[in-house]
Design a protein around this motif. Structure first.
Motif, PDB file in Angstrom:
ATOM      1  N   ILE A   1       3.595 -35.400  18.595  1.00 16.61           N
ATOM      2  CA  ILE A   1       4.715 -34.471  18.816  1.00 16.61           C
ATOM      3  C   ILE A   1       4.472 -33.178  18.058  1.00 16.61           C
ATOM      4  CG2 ILE A   1       7.169 -34.110  18.326  1.00 16.61           C
ATOM      5  CD1 ILE A   1       7.568 -37.106  19.011  1.00 16.61           C
ATOM      6  N   ARG A   2       4.006 -33.288  16.813  1.00 15.88           N
ATOM      7  CA  ARG A   2       3.723 -32.082  16.027  1.00 15.88           C
ATOM      8  C   ARG A   2       2.593 -31.267  16.653  1.00 15.88           C
ATOM      9  NH1 ARG A   2       6.210 -32.101  11.011  1.00 15.88           N
ATOM     10  NH2 ARG A   2       7.115 -34.091  10.429  1.00 15.88           N
TER      11      ARG A   2
ATOM     12  N   GLU B   1       4.514 -49.081  12.480  1.00 13.93           N
ATOM     13  CA  GLU B   1       4.449 -47.905  11.601  1.00 13.93           C
ATOM     14  C   GLU B   1       3.320 -46.970  12.031  1.00 13.93           C
ATOM     15  OE1 GLU B   1       4.158 -49.026   7.487  1.00 13.93           O
ATOM     16  OE2 GLU B   1       6.007 -50.217   7.573  1.00 13.93           O
TER      17      GLU B   1
ATOM     18  N   ASN C   1       4.350 -45.204  15.173  1.00  8.77           N
ATOM     19  CA  ASN C   1       5.308 -44.145  14.857  1.00  8.77           C
ATOM     20  C   ASN C   1       4.604 -42.937  14.248  1.00  8.77           C
ATOM     21  OD1 ASN C   1       7.429 -45.645  15.863  1.00  8.77           O
ATOM     22  ND2 ASN C   1       8.022 -46.448  13.852  1.00  8.77           N
ATOM     23  N   GLU C   2       3.629 -43.181  13.364  1.00 13.16           N
ATOM     24  CA  GLU C   2       2.868 -42.081  12.762  1.00 13.16           C
ATOM     25  C   GLU C   2       2.095 -41.317  13.834  1.00 13.16           C
ATOM     26  OE1 GLU C   2       0.308 -43.354   9.569  1.00 13.16           O
ATOM     27  OE2 GLU C   2       1.946 -44.419   8.571  1.00 13.16           O
ATOM     28  N   GLN C   3       1.461 -42.048  14.760  1.00 13.20           N
ATOM     29  CA  GLN C   3       0.690 -41.398  15.827  1.00 13.20           C
ATOM     30  C   GLN C   3       1.610 -40.599  16.758  1.00 13.20           C
ATOM     31  OE1 GLN C   3      -2.559 -41.120  15.968  1.00 13.20           O
ATOM     32  NE2 GLN C   3      -2.741 -42.365  14.125  1.00 13.20           N
ATOM     33  N   LYS C   4       2.786 -41.156  17.055  1.00 13.50           N
ATOM     34  CA  LYS C   4       3.743 -40.435  17.880  1.00 13.50           C
ATOM     35  C   LYS C   4       4.163 -39.146  17.185  1.00 13.50           C
ATOM     36  CE  LYS C   4       6.026 -44.144  20.474  1.00 13.50           C
ATOM     37  NZ  LYS C   4       7.290 -44.876  20.644  1.00 13.50           N
ATOM     38  N   ASP C   5       4.430 -39.227  15.888  1.00 17.57           N
ATOM     39  CA  ASP C   5       4.828 -38.059  15.112  1.00 17.57           C
ATOM     40  C   ASP C   5       3.721 -37.000  15.124  1.00 17.57           C
ATOM     41  OD1 ASP C   5       6.705 -36.706  13.310  1.00 17.57           O
ATOM     42  OD2 ASP C   5       5.149 -37.052  11.777  1.00 17.57           O
ATOM     43  N   LYS C   6       2.476 -37.442  14.911  1.00 19.77           N
ATOM     44  CA  LYS C   6       1.344 -36.503  14.948  1.00 19.77           C
ATOM     45  C   LYS C   6       1.229 -35.857  16.322  1.00 19.77           C
ATOM     46  CE  LYS C   6      -1.571 -38.634  11.423  1.00 19.77           C
ATOM     47  NZ  LYS C   6      -2.841 -39.340  11.167  1.00 19.77           N
TER      48      LYS C   6
END
Length: 190
Positions: free
Chosen positions: A59-60, A49, A52-57
């Motif tokens: 990408i953003r 999790e 995934n949060e770090q990947k999302d950050k």
């Protein structure tokens, strides 16, 4: 004999109690081992999790940077296309005066009025450019400086003090907001 029988019964109970105690310890130990993989799975889920949060950050953040880069490139292009707009707008008044003077020239009879009108237009033109940061370079009688001057030719100096100095100016040099934008083309004394 009863004593012996009781002792053997007590011994059997003691052995049974000890065996039960060992089985209970093993069972408890087994439970501990069973919980470890469960905890590891929970930890893996938490780590997944977080990943995934770090990947999302990431990408953003990358998307924001890409948008910023595109926006600044577009603004830079627009700025370069309209960079002279302010100066051109200020010079339109001078252009209007030139057009009015051009219309009156064919019918003009008084040469002094034509000269005075032309001088007014030239002064307005110079003042407009100066208000936008343009400044003429003073070169005559100054030391020749390769950083500011471009020597067209060398002539014999009229006096010994003028050797290595600018005698004449063929084309003026200019500064824009204290930055040299055109070298002065000069004649140098030797």
């Amino acid at each position: 004999m009863e004593n012996k029988e009781m002792n053997s019964q007590e011994q059997e109970q003691t052995v049974e109690t000890a065996e039960y105690s060992i089985n209970a310890d093993e069972s408890a130990a087994g439970t501990t081992h069973l919980n470890e993989p469960v905890q590891t799975e929970n930890e893996m889920e938490k780590l997944q999790e977080e990943l995934n949060e770090q990947k999302d950050k990431f990408i953003r953040l990358y998307a924001e940077f890409d948008n910023f880069r595109r926006r600044t490139a577009k603004e830079r292009l627009e700025l370069s296309q309209t960079a002279g707009k302010e100066v051109i707008s200020a010079l339109l008044d001078v252009l209007d005066d030139c057009e009015r003077a051009e219309k009156t020239l064919p019918n003009a009879t008084d040469l002094e009025q034509v000269k005075a009108g032309s001088q007014l237009i030239f002064n307005k033109f110079r003042n407009t450019l100066q208000s936008k940061g343009l400044k003429a370079m003073e070169s005559i009688s100054k030391e020749f400086d390769v950083e500011k001057h471009e020597a067209i030719t060398e002539v014999p100096a009229p006096t010994p003090e003028m050797v290595g100095k600018v005698i004449d100016e063929v084309q003026k040099g200019y500064y824009l907001n204290d930055k040299l934008i055109r070298f002065a083309k000069v004649v140098v004394g030797k």
